[in-house]
Design a protein around this motif. Structure first.
Motif, PDB file in Angstrom:
ATOM      1  N   GLY A 242       0.775  -1.236   0.000  1.00 43.93           N
ATOM      2  CA  GLY A 242       0.000   0.000   0.000  1.00 43.93           C
ATOM      3  C   GLY A 242       0.800   1.275   0.000  1.00 43.93           C
ATOM      4  O   GLY A 242       0.314   2.319  -0.439  1.00 43.93           O
ATOM      5  N   CYS A 243       2.051   1.240   0.491  1.00 42.52           N
ATOM      6  CA  CYS A 243       2.780   2.504   0.650  1.00 42.52           C
ATOM      7  C   CYS A 243       4.154   2.543   0.008  1.00 42.52           C
ATOM      8  O   CYS A 243       4.807   3.596   0.020  1.00 42.52           O
ATOM      9  N   HIS A 244       4.649   1.462  -0.580  1.00 43.06           N
ATOM     10  CA  HIS A 244       6.045   1.429  -1.034  1.00 43.06           C
ATOM     11  C   HIS A 244       6.348   2.458  -2.112  1.00 43.06           C
ATOM     12  O   HIS A 244       7.510   2.863  -2.271  1.00 43.06           O
ATOM     13  N   ILE A 245       5.333   2.922  -2.853  1.00 49.87           N
ATOM     14  CA  ILE A 245       5.596   3.904  -3.906  1.00 49.87           C
ATOM     15  C   ILE A 245       6.074   5.238  -3.347  1.00 49.87           C
ATOM     16  O   ILE A 245       6.594   6.066  -4.100  1.00 49.87           O
ATOM     17  N   LEU A 246       5.925   5.452  -2.046  1.00 47.45           N
ATOM     18  CA  LEU A 246       6.399   6.686  -1.426  1.00 47.45           C
ATOM     19  C   LEU A 246       7.831   6.568  -0.913  1.00 47.45           C
ATOM     20  O   LEU A 246       8.367   7.537  -0.365  1.00 47.45           O
ATOM     21  N   LEU A 247       8.444   5.416  -1.086  1.00 46.25           N
ATOM     22  CA  LEU A 247       9.805   5.224  -0.618  1.00 46.25           C
ATOM     23  C   LEU A 247      10.764   6.152  -1.361  1.00 46.25           C
ATOM     24  O   LEU A 247      10.706   6.270  -2.583  1.00 46.25           O
ATOM     25  N   GLU A 248      11.633   6.792  -0.628  1.00 48.51           N
ATOM     26  CA  GLU A 248      12.615   7.706  -1.217  1.00 48.51           C
ATOM     27  C   GLU A 248      13.496   6.956  -2.221  1.00 48.51           C
ATOM     28  O   GLU A 248      13.871   5.807  -1.991  1.00 48.51           O
ATOM     29  N   GLY A 249      13.807   7.598  -3.345  1.00 52.50           N
ATOM     30  CA  GLY A 249      14.616   6.973  -4.373  1.00 52.50           C
ATOM     31  C   GLY A 249      16.016   6.623  -3.885  1.00 52.50           C
ATOM     32  O   GLY A 249      16.555   7.267  -2.996  1.00 52.50           O
ATOM     33  N   GLY A 250      16.612   5.612  -4.489  1.00 51.40           N
ATOM     34  CA  GLY A 250      17.951   5.181  -4.108  1.00 51.40           C
ATOM     35  C   GLY A 250      18.138   3.708  -4.367  1.00 51.40           C
ATOM     36  O   GLY A 250      17.187   2.990  -4.668  1.00 51.40           O
ATOM     37  N   ASP A 251      19.382   3.262  -4.252  1.00 49.04           N
ATOM     38  CA  ASP A 251      19.702   1.856  -4.530  1.00 49.04           C
ATOM     39  C   ASP A 251      19.896   1.031  -3.269  1.00 49.04           C
ATOM     40  O   ASP A 251      19.996  -0.182  -3.327  1.00 49.04           O
ATOM     41  N   GLY A 252      20.000   1.670  -2.138  1.00 54.13           N
ATOM     42  CA  GLY A 252      20.279   0.932  -0.918  1.00 54.13           C
ATOM     43  C   GLY A 252      19.065   0.206  -0.380  1.00 54.13           C
ATOM     44  O   GLY A 252      17.935   0.403  -0.845  1.00 54.13           O
ATOM     45  N   PRO A 253      19.270  -0.662   0.598  1.00 54.85           N
ATOM     46  CA  PRO A 253      18.150  -1.391   1.210  1.00 54.85           C
ATOM     47  C   PRO A 253      17.246  -0.430   1.970  1.00 54.85           C
ATOM     48  O   PRO A 253      17.633   0.700   2.280  1.00 54.85           O
ATOM     49  N   ALA A 254      16.054  -0.870   2.260  1.00 59.26           N
ATOM     50  CA  ALA A 254      15.101  -0.017   2.955  1.00 59.26           C
ATOM     51  C   ALA A 254      14.296  -0.829   3.953  1.00 59.26           C
ATOM     52  O   ALA A 254      14.125  -2.038   3.800  1.00 59.26           O
ATOM     53  N   VAL A 255      13.823  -0.139   4.970  1.00 58.43           N
ATOM     54  CA  VAL A 255      12.905  -0.738   5.935  1.00 58.43           C
ATOM     55  C   VAL A 255      11.593   0.045   5.875  1.00 58.43           C
ATOM     56  O   VAL A 255      11.594   1.278   5.921  1.00 58.43           O
ATOM     57  N   ILE A 256      10.496  -0.688   5.748  1.00 58.65           N
ATOM     58  CA  ILE A 256       9.162  -0.112   5.834  1.00 58.65           C
ATOM     59  C   ILE A 256       8.522  -0.638   7.111  1.00 58.65           C
ATOM     60  O   ILE A 256       8.604  -1.826   7.401  1.00 58.65           O
ATOM     61  N   PHE A 257       7.920   0.254   7.886  1.00 56.82           N
ATOM     62  CA  PHE A 257       7.331  -0.183   9.149  1.00 56.82           C
ATOM     63  C   PHE A 257       5.923   0.381   9.305  1.00 56.82           C
ATOM     64  O   PHE A 257       5.572   1.412   8.730  1.00 56.82           O
ATOM     65  N   ASP A 258       5.137  -0.334  10.091  1.00 57.01           N
ATOM     66  CA  ASP A 258       3.759   0.054  10.378  1.00 57.01           C
ATOM     67  C   ASP A 258       3.531  -0.083  11.876  1.00 57.01           C
ATOM     68  O   ASP A 258       3.492  -1.194  12.413  1.00 57.01           O
TER      69      ASP A 258
END
Length: 398
Positions: free
Chosen positions: A183-199
């Motif tokens: 539902g929200c990953h399209i708002l993730l800041e651009g970049g090549d590194g790994p990311a954490v999404i939390f709720d």
């Protein structure tokens, strides 16, 4: 997805809860039997239309006038979105949100209280009326941590079906995490590194380590802990009393959450240390509230908050300030009020613990999550079915 058992593995997720997005027992709203002719709750006004990002047009059903619905019954809130596909986006045609505190007292009693169930049924009756009035084509309704944990969770789900016609799925923590990411990953800041999404929810918090993908990110690892703003507050207690007592209570909240996050923190530690540009995106009332305070908004404005990138240091500073305030002082702040004044501190403790294990310089803020993930799943599944039917017809005609 890593082969890791969630910490709620001993809690019931219901038979329907084991299924994945887009594969539930019954999407459609059923009118309930009304033996006494009475209805709960009142009709609620439409709270405004808005647009959400969604998959490319090729993933949408061809019948653009059909309405789809997503209902998320959490530990603290009951939320509904009804939308229609609209080009590359989907347009929300109706929405509803109410604080029901379904999980109030659950941490101590292990059961949903009578008052909490009555409040929730009133909200769900409003949702049922909206589903019927909008002639919804497909819907999915999910329940999360409160119903997973409660000894009477399944009985409450059956009562909801009987009295409102809404068939709730008690989804697993894994499915909850997956829908939030979708539902929200399209708002993730651009970049090549790994990311954490939390709720950060009312009864649990989901952490997901992802790797960017072409359309949707690949989930590398995840964890769910049974601490949300309601469950942590009910277990540790409200941050009240003297300044020293408030500080001690906040420190205890931080310790409890830190200990629960420890297995996930250990698994992602190497990535957090060696990756040059780690990214972080949060979806919850906690992050949107703190983002509003960062912007010094006089009242909440979704358009200003959804998609905002905030320095993590600012979120920490706001968290520290809120944890030291009294209930009355927090309640007087814009975008908090009396409804959030007693729970926001627990959210701050969880957020700071996340920043400890994934020290990103910036934090992305999303005012979207599970409901948007459900809508995407429904629309994509319907489009897949239409394409399969067309392909079958072509084969028959050849």
């Amino acid at each position: 997805m890593a082969d890791i058992s969630p910490p709620d593995g001993n809690r019931r997720a219901g038979k329907r809860g084991a299924e994945k997005s887009g594969k539930v027992a019954d999407f459609r709203y059923r009118s309930p039997s009304q033996p006494d002719g009475k209805k709960r709750g009142r009709r609620s006004r439409n709270r405004g239309d808005s647009r959400r990002k969604a998959p490319p047009p090729s993933q949408f059903p061809t019948n653009q006038r059909q309405a789809y619905a997503a209902l998320d019954l959490g530990t603290n809130n009951c939320r509904l979105l009804i939308a229609r596909p609209s080009g590359e986006n989907f347009t929300v045609i109706d929405a509803f949100s109410r604080v029901v505190r379904l999980g109030e007292g659950l941490a101590k009693s292990g059961r949903l209280s009578d008052d909490a169930m009555e409040r929730t049924l009133g909200a769900l009756q409003v949702c049922a009326e909206k589903l019927k009035r909008r002639n919804v084509h497909l819907a999915r309704s999910v329940a999360t941590e409160a119903c997973r944990r409660a000894a009477n969770g399944e009985a409450f789900i059956e009562r909801v079906r009987r009295e409102t016609g809404i068939a709730l799925d008690i989804i697993s923590a894994e499915e909850e995490a997956r829908l939030a990411v979708l539902g929200c990953h399209i708002l993730l800041e651009g970049g090549d590194g790994p990311a954490v999404i939390f709720d950060i929810g009312g009864g649990s918090t989901e952490l997901v380590l992802i790797e960017p993908g072409e359309r949707v990110p690949r989930i590398l690892d995840w964890q769910s802990v049974p601490w949300g703003v309601v469950s942590l507050t009910d277990t540790v207690g409200r941050c009240e009393g003297t300044e020293d007592e408030r500080a001690a209570r906040y420190a205890e909240m931080r310790r409890v959450v830190r200990d629960s996050f420890a297995p996930f923190a250990e698994r992602i530690a190497e990535r957090a240390k060696t990756s040059r540009d780690i990214r972080l995106l949060g979806t919850s009332g906690t992050v949107t509230t703190l983002a509003s305070l960062h912007l010094e908004l006089p009242h909440y404005d979704r358009r200003a908050v959804d998609g905002l990138i905030v320095p993590s240091s600012s979120m920490r500073d706001i968290s520290t300030r809120l944890s030291g305030m009294s209930f009355q002082e927090r309640g007087e702040l814009p975008c908090i009020g009396q409804d959030r004044a007693d729970l926001v501190v627990a959210g701050c403790a969880i957020l700071e613990s996340i920043l400890d294990i994934w020290p990103a310089d910036r934090l992305g803020v999303a005012d979207r999550g599970i409901r948007e993930g459900i809508l995407r799943s429904l629309m994509a599944a319907e489009a897949d079915a239409e394409r399969s039917l067309k392909a079958l017809k072509r084969l028959r005609n050849e």
